[in-house]
Design a protein around this motif. Structure first.
Motif, PDB file in Angstrom:
ATOM      1  N   ASP A   1      43.716  44.998  34.801  1.00  0.00           N
ATOM      2  CA  ASP A   1      43.138  44.175  34.042  1.00  0.00           C
ATOM      3  C   ASP A   1      44.004  43.168  33.120  1.00  0.00           C
ATOM      4  O   ASP A   1      44.551  43.610  32.153  1.00  0.00           O
ATOM      5  CB  ASP A   1      41.964  44.602  33.206  1.00  0.00           C
ATOM      6  N   GLN A   2      44.745  42.030  33.664  1.00  0.00           N
ATOM      7  CA  GLN A   2      45.764  41.440  33.102  1.00  0.00           C
ATOM      8  C   GLN A   2      45.356  40.793  31.597  1.00  0.00           C
ATOM      9  O   GLN A   2      46.040  40.829  30.744  1.00  0.00           O
ATOM     10  CB  GLN A   2      46.390  40.284  34.032  1.00  0.00           C
ATOM     11  N   ALA A   3      43.979  40.182  31.743  1.00  0.00           N
ATOM     12  CA  ALA A   3      43.505  39.717  30.556  1.00  0.00           C
ATOM     13  C   ALA A   3      43.409  40.612  29.335  1.00  0.00           C
ATOM     14  O   ALA A   3      43.270  40.189  28.053  1.00  0.00           O
ATOM     15  CB  ALA A   3      42.178  39.149  30.900  1.00  0.00           C
ATOM     16  N   SER A   4      43.192  41.770  29.672  1.00  0.00           N
ATOM     17  CA  SER A   4      42.980  43.012  28.479  1.00  0.00           C
ATOM     18  C   SER A   4      44.303  43.014  27.771  1.00  0.00           C
ATOM     19  O   SER A   4      44.396  43.762  26.574  1.00  0.00           O
ATOM     20  CB  SER A   4      42.633  44.315  29.087  1.00  0.00           C
ATOM     21  N   ASN A   5      45.493  42.659  28.386  1.00  0.00           N
ATOM     22  CA  ASN A   5      46.880  42.736  27.425  1.00  0.00           C
ATOM     23  C   ASN A   5      47.257  41.356  27.227  1.00  0.00           C
ATOM     24  O   ASN A   5      48.194  40.621  27.840  1.00  0.00           O
ATOM     25  CB  ASN A   5      47.646  43.552  28.393  1.00  0.00           C
TER      26      ASN A   5
ATOM     27  N   LEU B   1      39.463  45.885  30.727  1.00  0.00           N
ATOM     28  CA  LEU B   1      38.021  45.563  29.724  1.00  0.00           C
ATOM     29  C   LEU B   1      37.148  44.907  30.443  1.00  0.00           C
ATOM     30  O   LEU B   1      35.751  45.023  30.186  1.00  0.00           O
ATOM     31  CB  LEU B   1      38.789  44.779  28.644  1.00  0.00           C
ATOM     32  N   ARG B   2      37.577  44.038  31.475  1.00  0.00           N
ATOM     33  CA  ARG B   2      36.471  43.338  32.324  1.00  0.00           C
ATOM     34  C   ARG B   2      35.621  44.510  33.043  1.00  0.00           C
ATOM     35  O   ARG B   2      34.451  44.347  33.154  1.00  0.00           O
ATOM     36  CB  ARG B   2      37.162  42.441  33.447  1.00  0.00           C
ATOM     37  N   ASP B   3      36.261  45.630  33.573  1.00  0.00           N
ATOM     38  CA  ASP B   3      35.397  46.449  34.225  1.00  0.00           C
ATOM     39  C   ASP B   3      34.480  47.121  33.373  1.00  0.00           C
ATOM     40  O   ASP B   3      33.278  47.495  33.523  1.00  0.00           O
ATOM     41  CB  ASP B   3      36.368  47.420  35.020  1.00  0.00           C
ATOM     42  N   ALA B   4      35.306  47.443  32.080  1.00  0.00           N
ATOM     43  CA  ALA B   4      34.057  48.029  31.111  1.00  0.00           C
ATOM     44  C   ALA B   4      33.069  47.288  30.580  1.00  0.00           C
ATOM     45  O   ALA B   4      32.009  47.810  30.344  1.00  0.00           O
ATOM     46  CB  ALA B   4      35.281  48.448  29.681  1.00  0.00           C
TER      47      ALA B   4
ATOM     48  N   LEU C   1      37.785  53.688  30.448  1.00  0.00           N
ATOM     49  CA  LEU C   1      38.139  52.101  30.850  1.00  0.00           C
ATOM     50  C   LEU C   1      38.719  51.199  29.790  1.00  0.00           C
ATOM     51  O   LEU C   1      39.679  50.634  30.136  1.00  0.00           O
ATOM     52  CB  LEU C   1      36.745  51.449  31.490  1.00  0.00           C
ATOM     53  N   MET C   2      38.286  51.412  28.629  1.00  0.00           N
ATOM     54  CA  MET C   2      38.693  50.966  27.331  1.00  0.00           C
ATOM     55  C   MET C   2      40.068  51.193  27.077  1.00  0.00           C
ATOM     56  O   MET C   2      41.128  50.300  26.783  1.00  0.00           O
ATOM     57  CB  MET C   2      37.780  50.947  26.101  1.00  0.00           C
TER      58      MET C   2
END
Length: 495
Positions: free
Chosen positions: A244-248, A25-28, A19-20
């Motif tokens: 996960d848009q926030a992860s990028n 990241l939010r799911d992770a 997932l990472m």
């Protein structure tokens, strides 16, 4: 293929790693939080704490109350399961968090401690993760030598498991940081190299690039266009369609760069104002793009203001670092003064030999190591008469001469101290009693050869030596036994 390593993520932790790598990241973070609560495997639970910490840090949560709580829980978990790779990973993440909130000294200490711990770990996926995150934190701190070392170690630790970390994030941060400090040519050169990798990726000639890393290559190509370069590939072809848009954090900035290049600089200003930075480099990059957009739109005053703010934020940590260096210099100066006092406290001022306190510390150290040693207690013969007939100044000169002669007669590595008055103690390690007596004979012969007439003495100065083994009974017992042996010698006038 090597045997499975206990530090390798397995089961649900392997899912967290996937997932990472996919940028989810939010799911992770959500899954890792569940594992920290309900997993009964301490190894898995510790890994979950670290994955949760890493996910929140990447999401820009450093400095929040939630992150502080997760950091404390991860610290406790690692203390209960202190595998070197876990310790190193914790320090890498804690160092990154410290840097994010401006605690430069703490970030550096965590990085150094993390590298020391991870150096003790066996090659594994977890070890590679620790080295990679240490490289990232060291890169934010500008520790270029440590970055190179950590990246090499990450590749070495991960390659037996078929794991090869790409350094796209590190390369991008290094490139834009060069632009932030005013070296735009260096930035353009590095972005051109990354754009070449982007072309290879788009053509299917570059394998093994994680989805999360594709975003950094996409932004590198878009950023290159703002500097007037031609990447030879559309950045949008490289940008992954992440859930996960926030992860990028660079997805929005990629669109900003493309809009500036397309001649629509004012369109991006609201997006830049609404973008929440996740770390210092990201924050300065937002300000730098704002300056470039305003300059492209003809608002030179606004561009200059944004550029000044970018420079202020970029240099702020290094101002803190300079203050840290200044404090370190003051500490070294204070330490030098204190060291002089410490040395004086352990040194006999007349002879320059270690004093009784130093002797006792040395004997305790040797005894604690259970190292074999022979203790020799030396007492000058008829020294009282020297003081009586020639005065204390002559007595001091005799003591200084005795110290020099005896020290020159001992073997390399032997220890000699002034015990008090006209008594000296020699400590001979890893030797036998017969060898100690040979040393005593050599000392007596050397004293007999001295020209005591130079000191206006009518007769040569003699010495009596008693030897005893340093046993399990401790230093005090050895000194007492040597004292008895010395008086027996003195009574027999063997010396």
């Amino acid at each position: 293929m090597p045997e499975p390593d206990p530090s390798r993520p397995a089961g649900q932790c392997a899912d967290l790693l996937r997932l990472m790598d996919a940028g989810r990241l939010r799911d992770a973070a959500a899954r890792a939080k569940l594992l920290t609560r309900f997993s009964t495997d301490p190894h898995e639970r510790t890994q979950a704490h670290l994955f949760l910490l890493g996910a929140l840090l990447t999401l820009g949560q450093a400095g929040t109350a939630e992150f502080a709580h997760v950091l404390a829980e991860a610290d406790d978990a690692v203390k209960l399961f202190p595998e070197p790779a876990f310790v190193g990973e914790f320090h890498a993440l804690a160092g990154g968090a410290a840097f994010a909130v401006g605690e430069i000294e703490s970030a550096m200490l965590h990085t150094v401690d993390g590298m020391r711990a991870t150096a003790q770990a066996n090659p594994s996926v977890t070890t590679a993760l620790a080295w990679y995150d240490l490289a990232w934190t060291a890169g934010e701190l500008g520790m270029t030598d440590e970055v190179d070392l950590a990246l090499r170690q990450a590749h070495e630790a991960g390659s037996p498991w078929g794991l090869h970390y790409e350094d796209a994030p590190m390369r991008l941060v290094t490139a834009v940081s060069a632009d932030h400090r005013g070296d735009t040519d260096q930035c353009a050169s590095m972005l051109a190299d990354m754009s070449a990798d982007g072309r290879r990726l788009a053509a299917g000639d570059l394998d093994g690039v994680a989805m999360a890393d594709r975003a950094y290559l996409a932004y590198a190509t878009a950023r290159y266009t703002v500097l007037g370069g031609d990447p030879g590939v559309d950045p949008r072809r490289l940008m992954p369609a992440e859930a996960d848009q926030a992860s990028n954090p660079y997805r929005i900035l990629t669109r900003v760069c493309l809009a500036i290049t397309a001649g629509r600089p004012t369109d991006v200003l609201p997006a830049l104002a609404a973008t929440v930075p996740i770390n210092l480099v990201h924050e300065v990059e937002i300000l730098r793009l704002r300056s470039l957009a305003l300059s492209s739109a003809g608002d030179l005053t606004g561009a200059l203001a944004a550029e000044r703010e970018a420079i202020r934020r970029f240099t702020e940590p290094w101002q803190n670092l300079r203050r840290l260096a200044t404090n370190a210099a003051r500490f070294r100066a204070d330490h030098a003064v204190l060291s002089e006092y410490a040395a004086a406290a352990l040194t006999d001022p007349l002879t320059g030999l270690p004093n009784r306190r130093h002797l006792e510390e040395r004997l305790e150290e040797i005894s604690g190591r259970r190292q074999r040693a022979i203790v020799g207690l030396m007492d000058l013969d008829n020294f009282k008469e020297v003081n009586t007939h020639h005065g204390h100044l002559a007595g001091d000169a005799v003591l200084a001469r005795i110290a020099s002669v005896v020290a020159s007669s001992l073997r390399e590595g032997d220890f000699l101290a002034r015990y008090g008055g006209d008594e000296f103690v020699a400590v001979l390690t890893d030797t036998s009693m017969s060898a100690a007596h040979e040393v005593g004979d050599r000392v007596s012969a050397a004293l007999a050869r001295e020209n005591w007439g130079e000191l206006a003495l009518a007769a040569p100065v003699g010495i009596s030596i008693g030897w005893a083994e340093l046993t399990a009974h401790g230093p005090s017992a050895a000194l007492a036994a040597a004292d008895q042996a010395m008086y027996a010698r003195k009574g027999a006038r063997d010396y």
